[in-house]
Write a protein that holds these residues in place. Structure first.
Motif, PDB file in Angstrom:
ATOM      1  N   VAL A 251      48.550  48.007  33.900  1.00 25.79           N
ATOM      2  CA  VAL A 251      47.652  46.987  34.777  1.00 25.79           C
ATOM      3  C   VAL A 251      46.961  48.821  35.341  1.00 25.79           C
ATOM      4  N   GLN A 252      48.119  50.002  35.137  1.00 29.49           N
ATOM      5  CA  GLN A 252      47.485  50.915  35.789  1.00 29.49           C
ATOM      6  C   GLN A 252      46.752  51.749  34.911  1.00 29.49           C
ATOM      7  N   LYS A 253      46.154  51.157  33.583  1.00 28.88           N
ATOM      8  CA  LYS A 253      45.601  51.414  32.016  1.00 28.88           C
ATOM      9  C   LYS A 253      44.032  50.862  32.376  1.00 28.88           C
ATOM     10  N   TYR A 254      44.331  49.230  32.268  1.00 25.80           N
ATOM     11  CA  TYR A 254      43.078  48.526  31.877  1.00 25.80           C
ATOM     12  C   TYR A 254      43.199  47.631  33.313  1.00 25.80           C
ATOM     13  N   VAL A 255      43.348  48.053  34.507  1.00 23.87           N
ATOM     14  CA  VAL A 255      42.378  47.175  35.923  1.00 23.87           C
ATOM     15  C   VAL A 255      42.146  48.178  37.015  1.00 23.87           C
ATOM     16  N   LYS A 256      40.566  48.372  36.941  1.00 23.13           N
ATOM     17  CA  LYS A 256      39.899  49.134  37.614  1.00 23.13           C
ATOM     18  C   LYS A 256      40.478  48.903  39.508  1.00 23.13           C
ATOM     19  N   GLY A 257      40.407  49.596  39.983  1.00 19.54           N
ATOM     20  CA  GLY A 257      40.743  49.165  41.520  1.00 19.54           C
ATOM     21  C   GLY A 257      41.404  49.900  42.459  1.00 19.54           C
ATOM     22  N   ASN A 258      41.829  50.246  43.360  1.00 20.92           N
ATOM     23  CA  ASN A 258      42.584  50.961  44.229  1.00 20.92           C
ATOM     24  C   ASN A 258      43.711  49.915  44.589  1.00 20.92           C
ATOM     25  N   SER A 259      43.244  49.028  44.864  1.00 23.51           N
ATOM     26  CA  SER A 259      44.867  47.449  46.057  1.00 23.51           C
ATOM     27  C   SER A 259      44.178  46.573  45.193  1.00 23.51           C
ATOM     28  N   PHE A 260      45.197  45.814  44.765  1.00 24.89           N
ATOM     29  CA  PHE A 260      44.464  43.840  44.361  1.00 24.89           C
ATOM     30  C   PHE A 260      45.723  43.277  44.408  1.00 24.89           C
ATOM     31  N   ILE A 261      45.468  42.248  44.251  1.00 26.70           N
ATOM     32  CA  ILE A 261      46.483  40.958  43.599  1.00 26.70           C
ATOM     33  C   ILE A 261      46.183  40.016  42.903  1.00 26.70           C
ATOM     34  N   LEU A 262      46.309  40.297  41.479  1.00 26.73           N
ATOM     35  CA  LEU A 262      45.709  39.281  40.230  1.00 26.73           C
ATOM     36  C   LEU A 262      46.645  38.101  40.483  1.00 26.73           C
ATOM     37  N   ALA A 320      33.813  32.159  46.591  1.00 25.45           N
ATOM     38  CA  ALA A 320      33.817  30.735  45.436  1.00 25.45           C
ATOM     39  C   ALA A 320      34.616  31.175  44.173  1.00 25.45           C
ATOM     40  N   PHE A 321      35.346  31.228  43.378  1.00 25.52           N
ATOM     41  CA  PHE A 321      35.737  31.021  42.062  1.00 25.52           C
ATOM     42  C   PHE A 321      35.021  32.084  41.575  1.00 25.52           C
ATOM     43  N   GLU A 322      33.135  31.514  41.250  1.00 24.72           N
ATOM     44  CA  GLU A 322      32.477  32.252  40.416  1.00 24.72           C
ATOM     45  C   GLU A 322      32.252  33.424  40.757  1.00 24.72           C
ATOM     46  N   LYS A 323      32.006  33.230  41.973  1.00 26.75           N
ATOM     47  CA  LYS A 323      31.996  34.861  42.178  1.00 26.75           C
ATOM     48  C   LYS A 323      33.462  35.949  42.241  1.00 26.75           C
ATOM     49  N   ARG A 324      34.730  35.295  41.881  1.00 29.09           N
ATOM     50  CA  ARG A 324      36.051  35.789  42.197  1.00 29.09           C
ATOM     51  C   ARG A 324      36.013  36.323  40.199  1.00 29.09           C
ATOM     52  N   THR A 325      35.933  35.142  39.767  1.00 27.11           N
ATOM     53  CA  THR A 325      36.215  35.139  38.540  1.00 27.11           C
ATOM     54  C   THR A 325      35.445  36.762  37.605  1.00 27.11           C
ATOM     55  N   LYS A 326      33.756  36.849  38.579  1.00 22.84           N
ATOM     56  CA  LYS A 326      33.214  37.990  37.847  1.00 22.84           C
ATOM     57  C   LYS A 326      33.075  39.207  38.085  1.00 22.84           C
ATOM     58  N   ILE A 327      33.662  39.713  39.237  1.00 22.00           N
ATOM     59  CA  ILE A 327      34.851  40.239  39.857  1.00 22.00           C
ATOM     60  C   ILE A 327      35.329  41.004  38.769  1.00 22.00           C
ATOM     61  N   LEU A 328      36.677  39.918  38.402  1.00 24.79           N
ATOM     62  CA  LEU A 328      37.897  40.343  37.770  1.00 24.79           C
ATOM     63  C   LEU A 328      37.428  40.936  36.716  1.00 24.79           C
ATOM     64  N   ARG A 329      36.375  40.174  36.150  1.00 20.79           N
ATOM     65  CA  ARG A 329      35.931  40.747  34.878  1.00 20.79           C
ATOM     66  C   ARG A 329      35.209  41.973  34.312  1.00 20.79           C
ATOM     67  N   LYS A 330      34.703  42.111  35.620  1.00 21.29           N
ATOM     68  CA  LYS A 330      34.374  43.316  35.416  1.00 21.29           C
ATOM     69  C   LYS A 330      34.516  44.891  35.991  1.00 21.29           C
ATOM     70  N   ILE A 331      36.858  44.503  36.534  1.00 19.18           N
ATOM     71  CA  ILE A 331      37.079  45.732  36.676  1.00 19.18           C
ATOM     72  C   ILE A 331      38.508  45.059  35.568  1.00 19.18           C
ATOM     73  N   ILE A 332      38.169  44.194  34.572  1.00 18.65           N
ATOM     74  CA  ILE A 332      40.001  44.683  33.992  1.00 18.65           C
ATOM     75  C   ILE A 332      38.809  44.945  31.678  1.00 18.65           C
ATOM     76  N   THR A 333      39.128  45.998  31.870  1.00 17.85           N
ATOM     77  CA  THR A 333      38.989  46.926  30.209  1.00 17.85           C
ATOM     78  C   THR A 333      39.954  45.771  29.489  1.00 17.85           C
ATOM     79  N   LYS A 334      38.905  45.135  28.443  1.00 21.19           N
ATOM     80  CA  LYS A 334      39.939  43.652  28.128  1.00 21.19           C
ATOM     81  C   LYS A 334      40.421  44.806  26.770  1.00 21.19           C
TER      82      LYS A 334
END
Length: 395
Positions: A251-262, A320-334
């Motif tokens: 999580v530290q390495k592959y997810v960008k962001g200061n605070s989140f709940i996934l 909306a889910f379409e917005k949430r799923t875009k955010i998470l795909r943007k902040i995760i290094t696959k």
């Protein structure tokens, strides 16, 4: 507000990990001590009635010795004694616990003894659910206003604390309830899906296009990050951060962001063949509190993230889910076999969805999830805008 916890058969808010943790054996001894009835007789009665609460009620009625230290029981006193129970450790603990319980039982009326014992063993048997409490608050403080019920439910969803919500609701201020927000690091209930049997049925219920994602054969993991502090919670709100040190690293390495709940699913895989394993094969990773390093080598997990509830200071529940799923795909290094966004297609084609479903089964997963693109995230609710299709064997 504390009375709300007792109504739910608890002594703390649901997210609190402290549990009373009292065995039936200790309860039987306490009933014996408080009533003067021998344990053999209590056990016999328990076998006949099948409810230790009713056994306590019966024998309190026939109390052999009229004790001199009988007081009127208050909820404050009940909570004070019960909340000491999880704190006790070390030598003489059993006797101290026995003392706290007996003190309450000797002061209890028969009906109080019944519910006291049921609270101790975690089986209140009065059928009160969160919805009962919500509607009661709405009726008592807002004249059963539909809007109030909705706001009360949202506040309970975000805080996981009926006591806090009660304290605000009793002042009759709906606006104050709206101020209750998600707190990173405090566990929140996961949203649950309803079942359908076919893709066609799913599309009919959700409309087209919709998101189709793998339904993973793993266990739910809600990941909280607040600056440097990362916490991992299961669907039943248990903190399992210590059992998954490698996930904290991912999580530290592959997810960008200061605070989140996934919201995610941890899926086991074979470290040699990289084939996904069933939940049963990795379930001991949640339960084991020791040999963590050995276990994480033997039973590695991949984190599949499929939703985001909070990001950098802002709740995403109403987005909306379409917005949430875009955010998470943007902040995760696959990073396969460590941490990835869930496998997903957005489609209106039943054929494509069917193809995707087959692929999920080939990958040893349970099936697929269908998600309405416009839907909000509803913590703890089984919702009609997220549907699961499991593999069904036809014999």
């Amino acid at each position: 507000g504390d009375i709300m916890y007792l109504l739910m058969g608890d002594i703390y808010p649901e997210y609190n990990e402290k549990r009373i943790g009292i065995s039936n054996q200790l309860v039987i001894k306490a009933i014996s001590k408080a009533t003067g009835i021998e344990t053999k007789k209590i056990i016999h009665e328990w076998r006949v009635i099948g409810d230790l609460g009713r056994v306590a009620e019966k024998f309190t009625l026939h109390k052999k010795q009229a004790t001199l230290q009988s007081h009127v029981l208050t909820t404050e006193k009940v909570l004070e004694n019960l909340r000491k129970l999880p704190e006790l450790e070390g030598k003489g603990t059993v006797n101290k616990k026995m003392g706290l319980i007996t003190e309450l039982l000797t002061s209890a009326e028969p009906i109080e003894a019944k519910y006291l014992i049921r609270t101790l063993i975690g089986d209140l048997r009065i059928g009160i659910q969160e919805s009962t409490i919500r509607e009661s608050m709405s009726g008592a403080f807002f004249d059963r206003d539909k809007q109030a019920s909705k706001k009360i439910q949202e506040a309970i969803d975000k805080s996981n604390d009926v006591g806090i919500v009660f304290e605000i609701a009793r002042k009759g201020k709906l606006k104050e309830l709206e101020k209750i927000s998600l707190e990173v690091g405090k566990p929140i209930k996961a949203m649950l899906a309803q079942k359908v049997v076919t893709i066609k049925e799913g599309f009919k219920a959700l409309g087209k296009p919709c998101a189709v994602e793998y339904k993973y054969d793993g266990f739910r993991l809600l990941i909280h990050k607040n600056s440097d502090k990362i916490s991992l919670f299961t669907r039943s709100l248990e903190n399992v951060t210590n059992q998954f040190p490698e996930v904290v690293g991912y999580v530290q390495k592959y997810v960008k962001g200061n605070s989140f709940i996934l919201d995610s699913e941890a899926v086991g895989f074979d470290k040699k063949t990289k084939e996904y394993k069933s939940f049963q094969k990795i379930s001991q990773r949640i339960r084991r509190k020791y040999n963590i390093e050995k276990l994480q080598k033997e039973l590695p997990v991949e984190i599949n993230v499929f939703d985001i509830l909070y990001y950098n200071g802002k709740s995403q529940l109403d987005e909306a889910f379409e917005k949430r799923t875009k955010i998470l795909r943007k902040i995760i290094t696959k990073t396969p076999y460590k941490l990835i966004p869930s496998k997903q297609i957005i489609t209106s084609s039943e054929a494509k969805a069917q193809e995707f479903y087959k692929k999920a089964l080939e990958d040893n997963q349970e099936g697929v999830m269908l998600k309405n693109l416009k839907a909000e995230y509803k913590p703890g609710r089984r919702v009609g805008h997220m549907l699961k299709i499991n593999y069904i064997k036809y014999f």
